[in-house]
Write a protein that holds these residues in place. Structure first.
Motif, PDB file in Angstrom:
ATOM      1  N   ILE A 191       0.832  -1.195   0.000  1.00 22.78           N
ATOM      2  CA  ILE A 191       0.000   0.000   0.000  1.00 22.78           C
ATOM      3  C   ILE A 191       0.871   1.251   0.000  1.00 22.78           C
ATOM      4  O   ILE A 191       0.653   2.189  -0.786  1.00 22.78           O
ATOM      5  N   GLU A 192       1.867   1.263   0.849  1.00 28.78           N
ATOM      6  CA  GLU A 192       2.700   2.453   0.978  1.00 28.78           C
ATOM      7  C   GLU A 192       3.498   2.755  -0.283  1.00 28.78           C
ATOM      8  O   GLU A 192       3.781   3.917  -0.587  1.00 28.78           O
ATOM      9  N   THR A 193       3.848   1.727  -1.039  1.00 27.55           N
ATOM     10  CA  THR A 193       4.563   1.941  -2.300  1.00 27.55           C
ATOM     11  C   THR A 193       3.740   2.795  -3.262  1.00 27.55           C
ATOM     12  O   THR A 193       4.285   3.619  -4.007  1.00 27.55           O
ATOM     13  N   VAL A 194       2.420   2.621  -3.240  1.00 29.05           N
ATOM     14  CA  VAL A 194       1.538   3.399  -4.114  1.00 29.05           C
ATOM     15  C   VAL A 194       1.672   4.885  -3.829  1.00 29.05           C
ATOM     16  O   VAL A 194       1.613   5.716  -4.744  1.00 29.05           O
ATOM     17  N   PHE A 195       1.906   5.237  -2.563  1.00 30.30           N
ATOM     18  CA  PHE A 195       1.904   6.638  -2.160  1.00 30.30           C
ATOM     19  C   PHE A 195       3.308   7.222  -1.995  1.00 30.30           C
ATOM     20  O   PHE A 195       3.464   8.315  -1.463  1.00 30.30           O
ATOM     21  N   ASP A 196       4.293   6.500  -2.490  1.00 27.84           N
ATOM     22  CA  ASP A 196       5.685   6.948  -2.385  1.00 27.84           C
ATOM     23  C   ASP A 196       6.171   7.440  -3.749  1.00 27.84           C
ATOM     24  O   ASP A 196       6.378   6.640  -4.658  1.00 27.84           O
ATOM     25  N   GLN A 245     -13.776  12.370 -21.174  1.00 34.81           N
ATOM     26  CA  GLN A 245     -13.716  13.620 -20.436  1.00 34.81           C
ATOM     27  C   GLN A 245     -12.596  13.505 -19.416  1.00 34.81           C
ATOM     28  O   GLN A 245     -12.216  12.391 -19.047  1.00 34.81           O
ATOM     29  N   PRO A 246     -12.019  14.615 -18.982  1.00 35.46           N
ATOM     30  CA  PRO A 246     -10.966  14.515 -17.960  1.00 35.46           C
ATOM     31  C   PRO A 246     -11.494  13.758 -16.742  1.00 35.46           C
ATOM     32  O   PRO A 246     -12.488  14.149 -16.138  1.00 35.46           O
ATOM     33  N   THR A 247     -10.836  12.656 -16.415  1.00 39.10           N
ATOM     34  CA  THR A 247     -11.350  11.754 -15.388  1.00 39.10           C
ATOM     35  C   THR A 247     -10.292  11.475 -14.333  1.00 39.10           C
ATOM     36  O   THR A 247      -9.196  11.019 -14.650  1.00 39.10           O
ATOM     37  N   GLY A 248     -10.635  11.768 -13.097  1.00 40.47           N
ATOM     38  CA  GLY A 248      -9.747  11.461 -11.985  1.00 40.47           C
ATOM     39  C   GLY A 248     -10.067  10.098 -11.402  1.00 40.47           C
ATOM     40  O   GLY A 248     -10.981   9.394 -11.858  1.00 40.47           O
ATOM     41  N   GLY A 249      -9.335   9.737 -10.386  1.00 39.13           N
ATOM     42  CA  GLY A 249      -9.540   8.432  -9.774  1.00 39.13           C
ATOM     43  C   GLY A 249      -9.681   8.524  -8.271  1.00 39.13           C
ATOM     44  O   GLY A 249      -9.153   9.439  -7.631  1.00 39.13           O
ATOM     45  N   ILE A 250     -10.415   7.578  -7.724  1.00 40.68           N
ATOM     46  CA  ILE A 250     -10.463   7.387  -6.277  1.00 40.68           C
ATOM     47  C   ILE A 250     -10.157   5.921  -5.989  1.00 40.68           C
ATOM     48  O   ILE A 250     -10.487   5.037  -6.782  1.00 40.68           O
ATOM     49  N   ASN A 296      -6.641   2.067  -8.798  1.00 43.84           N
ATOM     50  CA  ASN A 296      -5.316   2.226  -8.223  1.00 43.84           C
ATOM     51  C   ASN A 296      -4.600   3.399  -8.875  1.00 43.84           C
ATOM     52  O   ASN A 296      -4.783   3.658 -10.070  1.00 43.84           O
ATOM     53  N   PHE A 297      -3.788   4.085  -8.105  1.00 40.31           N
ATOM     54  CA  PHE A 297      -2.868   5.075  -8.679  1.00 40.31           C
ATOM     55  C   PHE A 297      -1.645   4.296  -9.149  1.00 40.31           C
ATOM     56  O   PHE A 297      -0.567   4.369  -8.595  1.00 40.31           O
ATOM     57  N   GLY A 298      -1.894   3.474 -10.173  1.00 44.24           N
ATOM     58  CA  GLY A 298      -0.882   2.559 -10.691  1.00 44.24           C
ATOM     59  C   GLY A 298      -1.502   1.667 -11.742  1.00 44.24           C
ATOM     60  O   GLY A 298      -2.529   2.010 -12.341  1.00 44.24           O
ATOM     61  N   GLU A 299      -0.887   0.516 -11.976  1.00 41.34           N
ATOM     62  CA  GLU A 299      -1.363  -0.387 -13.004  1.00 41.34           C
ATOM     63  C   GLU A 299      -2.648  -1.090 -12.569  1.00 41.34           C
ATOM     64  O   GLU A 299      -2.988  -1.158 -11.389  1.00 41.34           O
ATOM     65  N   ARG A 300      -3.337  -1.644 -13.579  1.00 42.77           N
ATOM     66  CA  ARG A 300      -4.619  -2.310 -13.310  1.00 42.77           C
ATOM     67  C   ARG A 300      -4.470  -3.666 -12.628  1.00 42.77           C
ATOM     68  O   ARG A 300      -5.464  -4.249 -12.209  1.00 42.77           O
ATOM     69  N   ASP A 301      -3.260  -4.179 -12.528  1.00 45.98           N
ATOM     70  CA  ASP A 301      -3.098  -5.526 -11.969  1.00 45.98           C
ATOM     71  C   ASP A 301      -3.151  -5.538 -10.440  1.00 45.98           C
ATOM     72  O   ASP A 301      -3.123  -6.614  -9.838  1.00 45.98           O
ATOM     73  N   LYS A 302      -3.258  -4.359  -9.812  1.00 45.68           N
ATOM     74  CA  LYS A 302      -3.307  -4.315  -8.349  1.00 45.68           C
ATOM     75  C   LYS A 302      -4.377  -3.331  -7.887  1.00 45.68           C
ATOM     76  O   LYS A 302      -4.551  -2.262  -8.470  1.00 45.68           O
ATOM     77  N   PHE A 303      -5.076  -3.718  -6.833  1.00 45.00           N
ATOM     78  CA  PHE A 303      -5.994  -2.836  -6.111  1.00 45.00           C
ATOM     79  C   PHE A 303      -6.965  -2.097  -7.037  1.00 45.00           C
ATOM     80  O   PHE A 303      -7.116  -0.880  -6.956  1.00 45.00           O
ATOM     81  N   TRP A 304      -7.605  -2.847  -7.904  1.00 47.58           N
ATOM     82  CA  TRP A 304      -8.484  -2.246  -8.905  1.00 47.58           C
ATOM     83  C   TRP A 304      -9.867  -2.892  -8.838  1.00 47.58           C
ATOM     84  O   TRP A 304     -10.001  -4.093  -8.983  1.00 47.58           O
ATOM     85  N   GLY A 305     -10.882  -2.082  -8.630  1.00 51.13           N
ATOM     86  CA  GLY A 305     -12.251  -2.561  -8.693  1.00 51.13           C
ATOM     87  C   GLY A 305     -12.884  -2.821  -7.338  1.00 51.13           C
ATOM     88  O   GLY A 305     -12.197  -2.987  -6.322  1.00 51.13           O
TER      89      GLY A 305
END
Length: 383
Positions: free
Chosen positions: A37-42, A82-87, A123-132
């Protein structure tokens, strides 16, 4: 209720611990490794900070009790109509008012940055982790897969999120019968002396990284939203996986010495990590080695399946699957097989999964919320 940005070590601890408190009585919950998890935010470890920005928040009620959390981010390479952000990394008590407050907060943050919609949980990253968001099949999650309570679906949909695409996981028992067509394919292809199947071996990791890269780029790089990968990228991935690679379950097919197909599988790491409670310090690493040695892992996970275009629809899939299956039935203890998710916008890959005589084991959903409620909603385009 108030939002508190996660900046201190104390906030980080609250952010990481909250799901474990929320799902304390859920026997299927497996805490992700904190370091994942922390790697995503580093910013030093996550390349997506080069083209985007990300911040995360915890939410406290009037009694200063934590009731939810979320990450809000923008990735300039995430190009949509359209410009799309993520949560992402959303967790919340079972209360719609609380969820609405969190979603409104995220919406406002993204609007201030010029976004017109938000997708989540992603995910603030690739789709293979923490997605959906998990909406069907509430069993133990695979490694790096999101897990949530069933009520999360109502929290999203009651707010106004709509399903942008479904994510389907397919699975089967290792000893279930194999499709007769595959057996016929195997019999026919086996007569071709130029074709051979080989299992991946750790001592030749660099060779298999090169072979994987070649097959992947030919099979998937020009397919939908795919992109080419480099041998260096693959070798880095393989090196990371090296401690858990099982040499009996990943297979390559060659025409003479030219790689034409690959079927990549690994043990489900969560069957070991579930004993570590999210930690991976020195003690946990030692414990991991002991668990790995003495706890039989009976579940394997399908990562990637690919055949170069010139060999597609010629029986190579049946040949490779039966060669691999015969071998790992004899040499491993695996009983269950589950594939990483496939988007419902990808009928080609879904057909491959169905041809393996699998069943849908779980369903996740990627939701979209368009800020202009009068704008037409469109689902993900079919590939």
């Amino acid at each position: 209720m108030k939002a508190v940005q996660v900046v201190s070590d104390h906030h980080i601890k609250l952010f990481l611990n909250f799901p474990s408190l929320l799902f304390a009585n859920d026997k299927n919950y497996i805490r992700p490794l904190d370091q994942d998890i922390e790697t995503v935010f580093d910013p030093k470890k996550n390349k997506f900070f080069r083209s985007g920005e990300c911040e995360r928040f915890i939410f406290l009620n009037d009694k200063h009790e934590m009731v939810g959390k979320i990450a809000v981010f923008i990735n300039k390479k995430y190009r949509q109509a359209q410009p799309t952000g993520g949560i992402g990394f959303f967790d919340c008590i079972n209360d719609q008012t609380t969820a609405n407050f969190i979603f409104d907060f995220a919406k406002k943050r993204l609007q201030e940055k010029g976004m017109e919609a938000m997708d989540g949980p992603i995910n603030f990253g690739e789709r293979d982790k923490f997605w959906g968001l998990l909406i069907e099949g509430f069993s133990e999650p695979l490694y790096a897969m999101n897990y949530n309570a069933p009520y999360y679906k109502e929290l999203f949909e009651n707010y106004g999120f709509k399903i942008y695409f479904n994510q389907l996981c397919f699975g089967r028992k290792v000893y279930d019968g194999v499709n007769e067509n595959f057996l016929r394919m195997h019999e026919r292809i086996s007569k071709n002396p130029a074709i051979s199947a080989r299992r991946m071996k750790i001592k030749d990791l660099e060779k298999y990284a090169a072979d994987f890269t070649e097959v992947y780029n030919k099979a998937w790089a020009n397919h939908g939203e795919g992109k080419e990968i480099s041998k260096a990228h693959t070798l880095k991935l393989f090196s990371t996986l090296k401690p858990v690679i099982n040499e009996h379950i990943s297979w390559f097919v060659y025409e003479n010495e030219k790689p034409i197909a690959m079927w990549m599988n690994i043990p489900d790491l969560n069957q070991w990590f579930k004993y570590l409670d999210g930690k991976f310090g020195l003690w946990q690493k030692l414990k991991f080695l002991l668990v790995k040695k003495f706890k039989t892992n009976k579940k394997m996970v399908g990562l990637v399946f690919g055949i170069v275009p010139e060999w597609q629809r010629k029986g190579i899939d049946g040949y490779m699957i039966w060669e691999g299956t015969k071998h790992f039935r004899k040499t491993t203890d695996f009983e269950d097989y589950e594939m990483q998710w496939i988007g419902d916008f990808n009928p080609k890959m879904i057909r491959i999964a169905e041809n393996l005589e699998t069943e849908v084991t779980r369903k996740l959903a990627t939701y979209r919320y368009i800020f202009d409620r009068n704008k037409a909603f469109e689902r993900h385009k079919m590939l």
